[in-house]
Design a protein around this motif. Structure first.
Motif, PDB file in Angstrom:
ATOM      1  N   ASN A  55       0.842  -1.191   0.000  1.00 55.94           N
ATOM      2  CA  ASN A  55       0.000   0.000   0.000  1.00 55.94           C
ATOM      3  C   ASN A  55       0.891   1.259   0.000  1.00 55.94           C
ATOM      4  N   ARG A  56       0.272   2.427  -0.112  1.00 53.63           N
ATOM      5  CA  ARG A  56       1.035   3.685  -0.153  1.00 53.63           C
ATOM      6  C   ARG A  56       1.952   3.841   1.050  1.00 53.63           C
ATOM      7  N   ALA A  57       1.476   3.461   2.226  1.00 48.51           N
ATOM      8  CA  ALA A  57       2.258   3.617   3.460  1.00 48.51           C
ATOM      9  C   ALA A  57       3.346   2.555   3.588  1.00 48.51           C
ATOM     10  N   GLY A  58       3.254   1.479   2.805  1.00 52.51           N
ATOM     11  CA  GLY A  58       4.245   0.403   2.881  1.00 52.51           C
ATOM     12  C   GLY A  58       4.046  -0.520   4.070  1.00 52.51           C
ATOM     13  N   THR A  59       2.900  -0.433   4.726  1.00 56.62           N
ATOM     14  CA  THR A  59       2.637  -1.215   5.934  1.00 56.62           C
ATOM     15  C   THR A  59       1.890  -2.520   5.673  1.00 56.62           C
ATOM     16  N   HIS A  60       1.266  -2.627   4.508  1.00 55.65           N
ATOM     17  CA  HIS A  60       0.457  -3.794   4.158  1.00 55.65           C
ATOM     18  C   HIS A  60       0.838  -4.290   2.766  1.00 55.65           C
ATOM     19  N   VAL A  61       0.653  -5.591   2.551  1.00 53.91           N
ATOM     20  CA  VAL A  61       0.871  -6.204   1.249  1.00 53.91           C
ATOM     21  C   VAL A  61      -0.444  -6.847   0.818  1.00 53.91           C
ATOM     22  N   LEU A  62      -0.751  -6.747  -0.481  1.00 51.87           N
ATOM     23  CA  LEU A  62      -1.979  -7.350  -0.998  1.00 51.87           C
ATOM     24  C   LEU A  62      -1.693  -8.805  -1.371  1.00 51.87           C
ATOM     25  N   LEU A  63      -2.410  -9.709  -0.708  1.00 53.81           N
ATOM     26  CA  LEU A  63      -2.254 -11.144  -0.968  1.00 53.81           C
ATOM     27  C   LEU A  63      -3.508 -11.688  -1.629  1.00 53.81           C
ATOM     28  N   THR A  64      -3.304 -12.738  -2.408  1.00 59.31           N
ATOM     29  CA  THR A  64      -4.409 -13.446  -3.039  1.00 59.31           C
ATOM     30  C   THR A  64      -4.549 -14.822  -2.415  1.00 59.31           C
ATOM     31  N   HIS A  65      -5.799 -15.200  -2.142  1.00 59.83           N
ATOM     32  CA  HIS A  65      -6.079 -16.585  -1.763  1.00 59.83           C
ATOM     33  C   HIS A  65      -6.273 -17.303  -3.095  1.00 59.83           C
ATOM     34  N   GLU A  96      -4.926  -8.863 -11.465  1.00 64.61           N
ATOM     35  CA  GLU A  96      -5.419  -9.657 -10.353  1.00 64.61           C
ATOM     36  C   GLU A  96      -5.988  -8.826  -9.206  1.00 64.61           C
ATOM     37  N   SER A  97      -5.657  -7.532  -9.161  1.00 62.00           N
ATOM     38  CA  SER A  97      -6.117  -6.695  -8.052  1.00 62.00           C
ATOM     39  C   SER A  97      -7.251  -5.751  -8.440  1.00 62.00           C
ATOM     40  N   GLY A  98      -7.344  -5.429  -9.729  1.00 65.31           N
ATOM     41  CA  GLY A  98      -8.306  -4.422 -10.144  1.00 65.31           C
ATOM     42  C   GLY A  98      -7.862  -3.011  -9.808  1.00 65.31           C
ATOM     43  N   LEU A  99      -6.694  -2.850  -9.196  1.00 63.08           N
ATOM     44  CA  LEU A  99      -6.162  -1.518  -8.892  1.00 63.08           C
ATOM     45  C   LEU A  99      -5.608  -0.922 -10.177  1.00 63.08           C
ATOM     46  N   SER A 100      -5.893   0.342 -10.414  1.00 58.32           N
ATOM     47  CA  SER A 100      -5.477   0.938 -11.684  1.00 58.32           C
ATOM     48  C   SER A 100      -4.226   1.797 -11.573  1.00 58.32           C
ATOM     49  N   GLU A 101      -3.867   2.194 -10.376  1.00 60.01           N
ATOM     50  CA  GLU A 101      -2.711   3.063 -10.200  1.00 60.01           C
ATOM     51  C   GLU A 101      -1.636   2.345  -9.393  1.00 60.01           C
ATOM     52  N   LEU A 102      -0.725   1.717 -10.128  1.00 55.92           N
ATOM     53  CA  LEU A 102       0.374   0.968  -9.527  1.00 55.92           C
ATOM     54  C   LEU A 102       1.688   1.417 -10.154  1.00 55.92           C
ATOM     55  N   SER A 103       2.746   1.352  -9.376  1.00 50.73           N
ATOM     56  CA  SER A 103       4.050   1.666  -9.951  1.00 50.73           C
ATOM     57  C   SER A 103       5.095   0.712  -9.405  1.00 50.73           C
ATOM     58  N   LEU A 104       6.059   0.415 -10.255  1.00 49.07           N
ATOM     59  CA  LEU A 104       7.201  -0.402  -9.881  1.00 49.07           C
ATOM     60  C   LEU A 104       8.086   0.458  -8.990  1.00 49.07           C
ATOM     61  N   PHE A 133       9.066  -8.501  -7.789  1.00 51.90           N
ATOM     62  CA  PHE A 133       9.394  -7.078  -7.766  1.00 51.90           C
ATOM     63  C   PHE A 133       8.466  -6.367  -6.794  1.00 51.90           C
ATOM     64  N   VAL A 134       8.943  -5.259  -6.244  1.00 54.59           N
ATOM     65  CA  VAL A 134       8.096  -4.452  -5.368  1.00 54.59           C
ATOM     66  C   VAL A 134       7.264  -3.516  -6.237  1.00 54.59           C
ATOM     67  N   THR A 138      -0.498   3.444  -5.792  1.00 48.98           N
ATOM     68  CA  THR A 138      -0.312   4.894  -5.695  1.00 48.98           C
ATOM     69  C   THR A 138      -1.636   5.652  -5.716  1.00 48.98           C
ATOM     70  N   GLY A 139      -2.713   4.927  -5.951  1.00 49.66           N
ATOM     71  CA  GLY A 139      -4.039   5.558  -5.972  1.00 49.66           C
ATOM     72  C   GLY A 139      -4.941   4.846  -4.986  1.00 49.66           C
TER      73      GLY A 139
END
Length: 185
Positions: A55-65, A96-104, A133-134, A138-139
């Motif tokens: 996430n933006r704060a770097g405190t959580h990671v998005l996992l998939t079951h 896989e996330s449906g998130l549209s604003e991601l950056s490497l 990769f990390v 960002t959105g």
């Protein structure tokens, strides 16, 4: 040579993580030996790309079951001929996330893993040579569960062990926490 960029990234990773030399050597040997290492049709195994999506704060990671494997993992998938594995990781994270604003977050490899995928239907068991990769949201962090997942969850890095005992997942959590400590100094 399609594999040259990946070989250079893996060599850089090996220099940064000497404790993982055995896995690095096996990974490099596989890529050097197989011109078609990015193709799913290579029955021994193939290169995959994954995203440690924070996430933006770097405190959580998005996992998939994961639907097929029935366990919690990072997002990722097959290269299907694409030799730019960071692009694969980013694309898989988007799909896989449906998130549209991601950056490497970094061009360097964050983690690698070689794991056996059990046989299913017409596919024999084979190995995934996974390059991670990390990627950072960002959105909006409001995800959508895709058909590849049973569920998705933003998991606090310190709570990963509540979701999985998978060694590579715990290793990535440790690496991420170490990185955050370095950045806060």
């Amino acid at each position: 040579m399609k594999r040259k960029a990946l070989i250079e990234l893996l060599e850089g990773y090996a220099a940064r993580w000497p404790g993982e030399s055995e896995t690095c050597e096996r990974f490099l040997e596989f890529v050097r030996r197989n011109e078609d290492c990015f193709e799913r049709s290579l029955q021994e195994g193939h290169v995959t790309g994954s995203a440690w999506l924070v996430n933006r704060a770097g405190t959580h990671v998005l996992l998939t079951h994961h639907r097929k494997l029935g366990a919690w993992f990072q997002l990722g998938g097959h290269a299907d001929g694409e030799s730019d594995v960071s692009r694969v990781a980013l694309q898989e994270a988007l799909e896989e996330s449906g998130l549209s604003e991601l950056s490497l977050l970094d061009e360097a490899i964050f983690d690698i893993d070689i794991h056996l995928i059990p046989a299913r239907k017409a596919d024999p068991d084979h190995y995934h040579f996974d390059v991670r990769f990390v990627v950072q949201a960002t959105g909006s962090e409001a995800f959508q569960v895709s058909e590849e997942s049973l569920d998705l969850a933003w998991v606090e890095i310190d709570s990963i062990s509540d979701f999985t005992e998978e060694v590579s997942m715990l290793r990535m959590a440790g690496k991420w926490k170490g990185r955050l400590k370095l950045e806060s100094v």
